[in-house]
Design an enzyme around this catalytic site. Structure first.
Site, PDB file in Angstrom:
ATOM      1  N   CYS A  40      19.643  14.492  19.023  1.00 44.81           N
ATOM      2  CA  CYS A  40      18.831  13.901  20.086  1.00 44.81           C
ATOM      3  C   CYS A  40      19.100  14.595  21.420  1.00 44.81           C
ATOM      4  O   CYS A  40      20.170  14.429  22.009  1.00 44.81           O
ATOM      5  CB  CYS A  40      19.156  12.401  20.168  1.00 44.81           C
ATOM      6  SG  CYS A  40      18.509  11.551  21.618  1.00 44.81           S
ATOM      7  N   CYS A  43      19.927  12.356  24.364  1.00 45.01           N
ATOM      8  CA  CYS A  43      21.273  11.794  24.203  1.00 45.01           C
ATOM      9  C   CYS A  43      22.326  12.737  24.777  1.00 45.01           C
ATOM     10  O   CYS A  43      23.303  12.292  25.381  1.00 45.01           O
ATOM     11  CB  CYS A  43      21.582  11.544  22.730  1.00 45.01           C
ATOM     12  SG  CYS A  43      20.507  10.335  21.927  1.00 45.01           S
TER      13      CYS A  43
END
Length: 136
Positions: A40, A43
């Protein structure tokens, strides 16, 4: 407790450690949980920014990270449908949360609502020290 990012204020939580390291610990200090995954991109942006904001508070808030790929049961338990997802725990309960990336100002504001003031921290520590010295 497994620390991450070389910070005494952050650790990786697992299904096995979650109750003790997040829920129980949140009775004495707020714990912010960052649900993330290695693939991600957002993230990887949020994690370091969140850590920097937590470290700036000097231990008045802790950061737990949970890799949702490795801990899918925790992701399911907290109904994580998008990442990065951040949940703040106090007294074993979720008290605030957000999904997605936030800038440094928004992260500081989010954490400021959770962190006890330095005066509160001093009073709490003094009360604990006093209680420890009292005969039972």
């Amino acid at each position: 407790m497994s620390t991450i990012y070389d910070s005494p204020h952050a650790f990786a939580a697992t299904t096995a450690s979650f109750a003790a390291e997040v829920l129980e610990r949140s009775a004495t200090v707020p714990v912010v949980v960052d649900f993330w995954a290695p693939w991600c991109g957002p993230c990887r942006v949020l994690g370091p920014a969140l850590l920097k904001a937590v470290d700036a508070l000097g231990g008045r808030v802790l950061l737990a990270t949970i890799n949702t790929d490795e801990e899918p049961s925790l992701a399911a338990r907290f109904q994580i449908s998008g990442i990065p997802a951040v949940k703040a725990f106090r007294d074993g309960k979720v008290v605030d949360e957000f999904v997605g990336v936030r800038d440094a100002r928004a992260l500081a504001a989010f954490l400021a609502k959770l962190a006890p003031s330095t005066e509160e921290t001093t009073l709490t520590e003094a009360a604990r020290a006093l209680a420890a010295d009292q005969p039972t």
